[in-house]
Design a protein around this motif. Structure first.
Motif, PDB file in Angstrom:
ATOM      1  N   SER A 222       0.805  -1.222   0.000  1.00  0.00           N
ATOM      2  CA  SER A 222       0.000   0.000   0.000  1.00  0.00           C
ATOM      3  C   SER A 222       0.842   1.279   0.000  1.00  0.00           C
ATOM      4  CB  SER A 222      -0.940   0.002   1.208  1.00  0.00           C
ATOM      5  OG  SER A 222      -0.209  -0.110   2.416  1.00  0.00           O
ATOM      6  N   ASN A 223       2.070   1.221   0.541  1.00  0.00           N
ATOM      7  CA  ASN A 223       2.916   2.420   0.531  1.00  0.00           C
ATOM      8  C   ASN A 223       3.369   2.784  -0.880  1.00  0.00           C
ATOM      9  OD1 ASN A 223       2.721   2.794   3.249  1.00  0.00           O
ATOM     10  ND2 ASN A 223       4.711   1.912   3.752  1.00  0.00           N
ATOM     11  N   TYR A 224       3.272   1.831  -1.803  1.00  0.00           N
ATOM     12  CA  TYR A 224       3.649   2.058  -3.204  1.00  0.00           C
ATOM     13  C   TYR A 224       2.489   1.677  -4.116  1.00  0.00           C
ATOM     14  CZ  TYR A 224       8.232   1.968  -0.949  1.00  0.00           C
ATOM     15  OH  TYR A 224       9.298   2.224  -0.125  1.00  0.00           O
ATOM     16  N   SER A 225       1.261   1.888  -3.628  1.00  0.00           N
ATOM     17  CA  SER A 225       0.075   1.316  -4.255  1.00  0.00           C
ATOM     18  C   SER A 225      -0.094   1.706  -5.715  1.00  0.00           C
ATOM     19  CB  SER A 225      -1.179   1.711  -3.468  1.00  0.00           C
ATOM     20  OG  SER A 225      -1.303   3.124  -3.410  1.00  0.00           O
ATOM     21  N   PHE A 226       0.054   2.978  -6.042  1.00  0.00           N
ATOM     22  CA  PHE A 226      -0.220   3.398  -7.411  1.00  0.00           C
ATOM     23  C   PHE A 226       0.797   2.809  -8.380  1.00  0.00           C
ATOM     24  CE2 PHE A 226      -0.640   5.937 -11.160  1.00  0.00           C
ATOM     25  CZ  PHE A 226      -1.987   6.239 -11.215  1.00  0.00           C
ATOM     26  N   ILE A 227       2.066   2.865  -8.018  1.00  0.00           N
ATOM     27  CA  ILE A 227       3.108   2.336  -8.900  1.00  0.00           C
ATOM     28  C   ILE A 227       2.914   0.844  -9.110  1.00  0.00           C
ATOM     29  CG2 ILE A 227       5.583   1.869  -9.102  1.00  0.00           C
ATOM     30  CD1 ILE A 227       6.120   4.502  -7.732  1.00  0.00           C
ATOM     31  N   VAL A 228       2.699   0.114  -8.018  1.00  0.00           N
ATOM     32  CA  VAL A 228       2.538  -1.341  -8.109  1.00  0.00           C
ATOM     33  C   VAL A 228       1.299  -1.690  -8.925  1.00  0.00           C
ATOM     34  CG1 VAL A 228       2.082  -3.443  -6.787  1.00  0.00           C
ATOM     35  CG2 VAL A 228       3.751  -1.788  -5.951  1.00  0.00           C
ATOM     36  N   GLY A 229       0.185  -1.044  -8.624  1.00  0.00           N
ATOM     37  CA  GLY A 229      -1.050  -1.338  -9.349  1.00  0.00           C
ATOM     38  C   GLY A 229      -0.929  -1.029 -10.825  1.00  0.00           C
ATOM     39  N   PHE A 230      -0.323   0.109 -11.162  1.00  0.00           N
ATOM     40  CA  PHE A 230      -0.183   0.510 -12.563  1.00  0.00           C
ATOM     41  C   PHE A 230       0.704  -0.463 -13.331  1.00  0.00           C
ATOM     42  CE2 PHE A 230       1.984   2.726 -16.000  1.00  0.00           C
ATOM     43  CZ  PHE A 230       0.932   3.327 -16.664  1.00  0.00           C
ATOM     44  N   ILE A 231       1.867  -0.782 -12.781  1.00  0.00           N
ATOM     45  CA  ILE A 231       2.817  -1.650 -13.488  1.00  0.00           C
ATOM     46  C   ILE A 231       2.265  -3.064 -13.635  1.00  0.00           C
ATOM     47  CG2 ILE A 231       5.087  -2.744 -13.346  1.00  0.00           C
ATOM     48  CD1 ILE A 231       6.144  -0.187 -12.096  1.00  0.00           C
ATOM     49  N   LEU A 232       1.743  -3.627 -12.541  1.00  0.00           N
ATOM     50  CA  LEU A 232       1.207  -4.990 -12.616  1.00  0.00           C
ATOM     51  C   LEU A 232       0.007  -5.065 -13.547  1.00  0.00           C
ATOM     52  CD1 LEU A 232       1.353  -6.390  -8.954  1.00  0.00           C
ATOM     53  CD2 LEU A 232       2.709  -7.098 -10.927  1.00  0.00           C
ATOM     54  N   GLY A 233      -0.881  -4.078 -13.448  1.00  0.00           N
ATOM     55  CA  GLY A 233      -2.069  -4.081 -14.291  1.00  0.00           C
ATOM     56  C   GLY A 233      -1.738  -3.985 -15.763  1.00  0.00           C
ATOM     57  N   SER A 234      -0.878  -3.030 -16.128  1.00  0.00           N
ATOM     58  CA  SER A 234      -0.548  -2.830 -17.542  1.00  0.00           C
ATOM     59  C   SER A 234       0.245  -3.995 -18.111  1.00  0.00           C
ATOM     60  CB  SER A 234       0.241  -1.522 -17.720  1.00  0.00           C
ATOM     61  OG  SER A 234       1.437  -1.537 -16.957  1.00  0.00           O
ATOM     62  N   ALA A 235       1.255  -4.469 -17.371  1.00  0.00           N
ATOM     63  CA  ALA A 235       2.099  -5.560 -17.877  1.00  0.00           C
ATOM     64  C   ALA A 235       1.310  -6.857 -18.018  1.00  0.00           C
ATOM     65  CB  ALA A 235       3.297  -5.764 -16.943  1.00  0.00           C
ATOM     66  N   THR A 236       0.518  -7.167 -17.002  1.00  0.00           N
ATOM     67  CA  THR A 236      -0.268  -8.405 -17.051  1.00  0.00           C
ATOM     68  C   THR A 236      -1.277  -8.364 -18.190  1.00  0.00           C
ATOM     69  OG1 THR A 236      -0.056  -8.642 -14.646  1.00  0.00           O
ATOM     70  CG2 THR A 236      -1.746  -9.956 -15.735  1.00  0.00           C
ATOM     71  N   TYR A 237      -1.963  -7.237 -18.337  1.00  0.00           N
ATOM     72  CA  TYR A 237      -2.960  -7.139 -19.395  1.00  0.00           C
ATOM     73  C   TYR A 237      -2.323  -7.244 -20.771  1.00  0.00           C
ATOM     74  CZ  TYR A 237      -6.610  -5.428 -22.464  1.00  0.00           C
ATOM     75  OH  TYR A 237      -7.517  -5.326 -23.490  1.00  0.00           O
ATOM     76  N   TYR A 238      -1.204  -6.565 -20.980  1.00  0.00           N
ATOM     77  CA  TYR A 238      -0.555  -6.594 -22.288  1.00  0.00           C
ATOM     78  C   TYR A 238      -0.207  -8.025 -22.690  1.00  0.00           C
ATOM     79  CZ  TYR A 238       2.762  -5.673 -26.045  1.00  0.00           C
ATOM     80  OH  TYR A 238       3.403  -5.658 -27.261  1.00  0.00           O
ATOM     81  N   VAL A 239       0.378  -8.772 -21.769  1.00  0.00           N
ATOM     82  CA  VAL A 239       0.787 -10.155 -22.074  1.00  0.00           C
ATOM     83  C   VAL A 239      -0.438 -11.032 -22.320  1.00  0.00           C
ATOM     84  CG1 VAL A 239       1.903 -12.217 -21.150  1.00  0.00           C
ATOM     85  CG2 VAL A 239       2.967  -9.979 -20.818  1.00  0.00           C
ATOM     86  N   LEU A 240      -1.425 -10.961 -21.419  1.00  0.00           N
ATOM     87  CA  LEU A 240      -2.602 -11.819 -21.552  1.00  0.00           C
ATOM     88  C   LEU A 240      -3.406 -11.489 -22.812  1.00  0.00           C
ATOM     89  CD1 LEU A 240      -3.945 -11.996 -17.878  1.00  0.00           C
ATOM     90  CD2 LEU A 240      -2.677 -13.745 -19.134  1.00  0.00           C
ATOM     91  N   ALA A 241      -3.578 -10.195 -23.097  1.00  0.00           N
ATOM     92  CA  ALA A 241      -4.382  -9.806 -24.251  1.00  0.00           C
ATOM     93  C   ALA A 241      -3.675 -10.133 -25.563  1.00  0.00           C
ATOM     94  CB  ALA A 241      -4.693  -8.305 -24.179  1.00  0.00           C
ATOM     95  N   LYS A 242      -2.416  -9.782 -25.646  1.00  0.00           N
ATOM     96  CA  LYS A 242      -1.683  -9.947 -26.908  1.00  0.00           C
ATOM     97  C   LYS A 242      -1.431 -11.411 -27.250  1.00  0.00           C
ATOM     98  CE  LYS A 242       2.559  -8.466 -29.293  1.00  0.00           C
ATOM     99  NZ  LYS A 242       1.874  -7.801 -30.418  1.00  0.00           N
ATOM    100  N   TYR A 243      -1.051 -12.204 -26.253  1.00  0.00           N
ATOM    101  CA  TYR A 243      -0.630 -13.574 -26.536  1.00  0.00           C
ATOM    102  C   TYR A 243      -1.669 -14.631 -26.189  1.00  0.00           C
ATOM    103  CZ  TYR A 243       3.829 -11.238 -27.008  1.00  0.00           C
ATOM    104  OH  TYR A 243       4.839 -10.383 -27.405  1.00  0.00           O
TER     105      TYR A 243
END
Length: 494
Positions: free
Chosen positions: A422-443
């Motif tokens: 939670s102390n790094y919530s925005f950074i963690v949420g943004f990076i995990l969300g974008s990276a995971t979605y890109y891989v799952l959607a594209k491949y």
């Protein structure tokens, strides 16, 4: 068409054409001035100076706001380019049915913020009446204040801009008065307001405190970063402008300049308020340093500020989402009423002590949605969107039973990470969300459900205002030249 097939085509959710984009850059800047003056901004400053010097608090706030301002402009390009709102575009990364799950979370958060800010404004309004007219009933003030805001929002975006034009100069002038008055109080008590060296915390604790200030700022406005298209679709923008910066000039002035300046100033006021009276709430400090008409005018600024914030940042997004969920059966004004009812039912006067922490955590969870939007819009579709299909219940974005599981899974992973760290919530949420979605959607997902704009990335077919076209749902895209050459009968002139 049957009503069932038309449920995605609520009139309030159709793309905004170029001629109806009527919020100027200056008007959007004034809207931001009003939005940024909220209790949470004061709290960030007051909490920050308990561990850091004011200079470091300001630096952390500026970093957070500038980064977030660029992200807001990135997601806001969806509204500028295609004229569509947040819940409508969410049909692409989440599906025509799946969009309702994260969207409703955002709508509930917005409704809670509406109730919280209304309560805060109502207490200031009640103090005005108690000071000037000896009337003391905060709950009646709460109900009246809520109704006034809801009516203002239901009247439309232009009405909101007009109110912001009135409120912003008042807010700026009185905020300046508050800063100098509170600074003087702090100095009288022997406290150095501006210092870069003397921080209560040192070493690793200071680094953690610095990051908490950054994440608090980003987490607080992360919700609006996700649904910036709902506002940006009304901002003036030039046709046939391929340059991203020039096309989004109206947004940039508000998001990257006005917002960071205003937010930072509010954080400073909260900080000096804490230094002056050991309370980050400037209303407490004001009541201790002013009286009579002066006190009434200062409290009026608090009322105006909450009004401006609620209409733009909370009621409009919530009402748009509710309208998206219910379809044509719930026009925009009905969504406004629903948002207001939720804001009252949650009893913000009872939740006041914990609501900020809860909403900041939810903001971190929604940060993963920002990452998913950026990945979907920029890296996968490259700004090209098959907009007509967003309004078709059996179209391209139906996916499997209306759900894009790549988006849902990515949101769960990103949101879980943001909650854990939670102390790094925005950074963690943004990076995990974008990276995971890109891989799952594209491949994975887009291998099963092909996307027309990815297979054929045509500018003419799938771009909007940057190629001079408006989206005409139910028919096709029409450009300005075609409209000018089209007689009343509807046939093109040869």
């Amino acid at each position: 068409m049957s009503e069932n097939k038309d449920y995605l085509k609520s009139p309030d959710l159709l793309p905004i054409p170029h001629r109806e984009k009527n919020i100027s850059a200056v008007g959007f800047g004034f809207i931001w001035v009003g939005m940024a003056v909220v209790l949470a901004a004061f709290a960030i400053g007051g909490n920050g100076v308990q561990s850091l010097s004011l200079g470091w608090v300001v630096l952390a706030t500026v970093i957070a706001c500038v980064v977030l301002g660029f992200l807001m402009t990135m997601t806001g390009d969806i509204g500028v380019e295609h004229g569509i709102s947040f819940p409508v575009y969410m049909r692409a990364p989440f599906g025509t049915i799946g969009t309702h799950i994260p969207s409703l979370v955002r709508a509930f958060v917005a409704s809670c913020w509406f109730g919280l800010n209304t309560y805060f404004g109502a207490t200031a309004m009640n103090a005005i009446f108690a000071t000037l007219f000896n009337f003391n009933n905060w709950f009646i003030c709460f109900l009246v204040f809520a109704i006034l805001q809801l009516v203002n929002t239901a009247m439309g975006i232009k009405s909101i801009e007009r109110f912001a034009d009135l409120a912003a100069p008042v807010i700026i002038l009185i905020s300046g008065w508050m800063y100098f008055t509170l600074s003087d109080q702090a100095v009288v008590q022997g406290r150095e307001v501006w210092s870069w060296i003397e921080s209560p915390a040192t070493g690793g604790a200071a680094v953690t405190a610095f990051m908490v200030v950054i994440m608090s700022n980003m987490g607080f406005w992360g919700t609006l970063t996700a649904d910036m298209p709902t506002l940006s679709r009304f901002i003036e923008a030039p046709k046939n402008e391929k340059n991203w910066f020039k096309r989004n000039k109206g947004q940039i002035i508000g998001n990257v300049i006005t917002y960071p300046i205003t937010q930072t100033f509010m954080v400073i006021i909260g900080a000096v308020s804490y230094m002056a009276v050991s309370n980050y709430d400037p209303v407490v400090a004001i009541q201790g340093s002013a009286s009579g008409i002066t006190l009434g005018v200062l409290l009026l600024m608090i009322v105006f500020a909450q009004w401006s914030t609620n209409t733009s940042a909370n009621v409009i997004p919530a009402a748009t989402i509710f309208s998206n969920v219910m379809g044509p059966r719930m026009p925009f004004w009905s969504g406004v009423v629903v948002a207001g009812i939720i804001g009252i039912v949650v009893q913000p006067w009872s939740l006041f002590g914990i609501i900020i922490e809860v909403l900041l955590i939810v903001g971190g969870i929604l940060a993963s949605i920002v990452g998913i939007l950026v990945a979907d819009y920029y890296f996968l579709r490259k700004r090209r969107v098959n907009v007509p299909e967003l309004y078709e219940s059996e179209g391209q974005y139906k996916y499997k039973n209306g759900v894009n599981w790549a988006g849902i899974i990515a949101w769960i992973i990103g949101g879980s990470g943001a909650t854990i760290f939670s102390n790094y919530s925005f950074i963690v949420g943004f990076i995990l969300g974008s990276a995971t979605y890109y891989v799952l959607a594209k491949y994975w997902w887009f291998k099963k459900y092909e996307q027309a704009e990815i297979i054929d990335p045509s500018d003419e077919k799938y771009l909007g205002i940057s190629v001079g076209k408006d989206w005409d749902i139910g028919k096709r895209m029409v450009d300005e030249e075609e409209v000018l050459n089209m007689p009343l009968g509807g046939e093109n002139v040869k």
